[in-house]
Scaffold this active site. Structure first.
Site, PDB file in Angstrom:
ATOM      1  N   LYS A 178       1.007  -1.184  -0.159  1.00 37.60           N
ATOM      2  CA  LYS A 178      -0.078   0.104  -0.193  1.00 37.60           C
ATOM      3  C   LYS A 178       0.811   1.218  -0.015  1.00 37.60           C
ATOM      4  CE  LYS A 178      -3.312   2.859   2.504  1.00 37.60           C
ATOM      5  NZ  LYS A 178      -3.516   3.183   3.933  1.00 37.60           N
ATOM      6  N   GLY A 239      -8.098   9.171   9.983  1.00 38.88           N
ATOM      7  CA  GLY A 239      -8.403   9.321  11.583  1.00 38.88           C
ATOM      8  C   GLY A 239      -9.339  10.253  11.910  1.00 38.88           C
ATOM      9  N   ALA A 265      -9.505   5.582   4.571  1.00 39.32           N
ATOM     10  CA  ALA A 265      -9.444   6.751   5.608  1.00 39.32           C
ATOM     11  C   ALA A 265     -10.923   7.470   5.792  1.00 39.32           C
ATOM     12  CB  ALA A 265      -8.407   7.644   5.109  1.00 39.32           C
TER      13      ALA A 265
END
Length: 335
Positions: A178, A239, A265
């Site tokens: 990734k 986050g 995300a």
């Protein structure tokens, strides 16, 4: 009614397809790589005798179900058989989870088990030379049982990311990786110029990068053309837990991609994961949403159910949206 190109639109096992008008059910099965003599076919809720498959032709709007015998008797087979493939590797779970922010490796392993995920992202960090016997992630999550996906978290240039993944390949032999190259620390938004540069170099070196990117259909297509094996647009900042902020561009990326698309995300709760799957994404990657939940193991189970539910809803095809009410019960014959 046939389209102008001589094709009709039908549904085969829940997936919409365009096929030549007038094609027989036997020819349709053959086109799909099946042996007509070994399958059973249902057309618009009615079983078609196998002896007539060569004579019955599909029509626009037909709903076709094709089945065969498989081992076992688990009624959850519809979900289990709905696998996806990236870089030649096939997985059943469409949920990918991270390995950061947990209170310890044991909690991480328990959450992974509850999630059903078959891929975990792992950061590449220096060995603690002052305590070489300290517990390691591999002591709790076996890389022979779960696919490790080394990532470049914390890298802000193409050169940093490339260096990190070269070390990862040396450490574990991984080529499926990734890639993320961040632009700056406040938003953790990807730097697409550096991301594209790193993608091109890694592909030349034999890596198979799954690439974190902005929710920009043009940038996503450029990454695919550069050799990315999967496109991973953000739903919201890393986050943040804000959920998918731009469904329109995510859908456009899905519609234009020739490789898997996974939201990466921004997921905060189960409904966010379901939305990603309902948009047609092949999967969802998350870390904080599980690790920072009050009960990470329970949240992991919730995310697993949400991804499955969203995928089933996408395959089922949602009802059309209307501006006004439409009664479920007929108005004719009211007393």
């Amino acid at each position: 009614m046939p389209h102008t190109d001589g094709t009709v639109t039908i549904s085969v096992n829940g997936e919409h397809k365009r096929v030549a008008a007038g094609i027989s059910l036997a020819d349709l099965a053959t086109e799909l790589g099946l042996v007509p003599e070994k399958v059973a076919v249902e057309r618009n809720m009615e079983v078609v005798p196998r002896s007539t498959l060569g004579q019955v032709c599909v029509e626009d709007g037909d709903d076709i179900e094709i089945v065969h015998f498989v081992g076992g008797g688990d009624h959850a087979g519809v979900i289990a058989d709905d696998s996806w493939t990236v870089a030649g590797r096939t997985f059943r779970s469409r949920l990918i989870v991270g390995t950061g922010k947990y209170k310890d490796f044991a909690q991480n392993a328990a959450a992974l088990e509850a999630s059903g995920a078959e891929i975990v992202t792992v950061a590449v960090r220096r060995v603690n030379v002052s305590d070489p016997k300290a517990p390691m992630l591999t002591d709790f999550i076996d890389p022979k049982r779960v696919t490790y996906l080394p990532n470049t978290a914390g890298c802000f240039t193409a050169d940093e990311a490339i260096r990190t993944l070269r070390l990862a390949r040396e450490a574990g032999g991984w080529d499926l990786v990734k890639l993320e190259v961040l632009g700056e620390a406040k938003t953790l938004y990807p730097d697409m110029r550096e991301t594209l540069k790193a993608t091109e170099v890694l592909v030349r070196e034999g890596f198979k990068p799954m690439v974190y990117c902005t929710d920009d259909p043009i940038a996503a297509k450029q990454l695919e053309e550069a050799g990315a094996v999967a496109i991973m647009p953000l739903g919201a900042p890393i986050g943040s837990g804000l959920g998918i902020q731009n469904r329109v561009t995510i859908r456009l990326i899905v519609e234009g991609a020739g490789v898997p698309v996974l939201v990466d995300a921004g997921v905060g709760t189960a409904s966010d994961a379901a939305v990603a799957m309902e948009l047609g994404c092949d999967g969802v990657l998350m870390n904080t949403a599980i690790a920072e939940a009050k009960d990470p193991v329970m949240m992991a189970a919730a995310m697993r159910a949400a991804v499955d539910a969203g995928r089933l809803a996408y395959r089922a095809g949602r009802m059309g949206q209307r501006r006004y009410a439409d009664p479920s019960s007929p108005l004719a014959g009211l007393i």
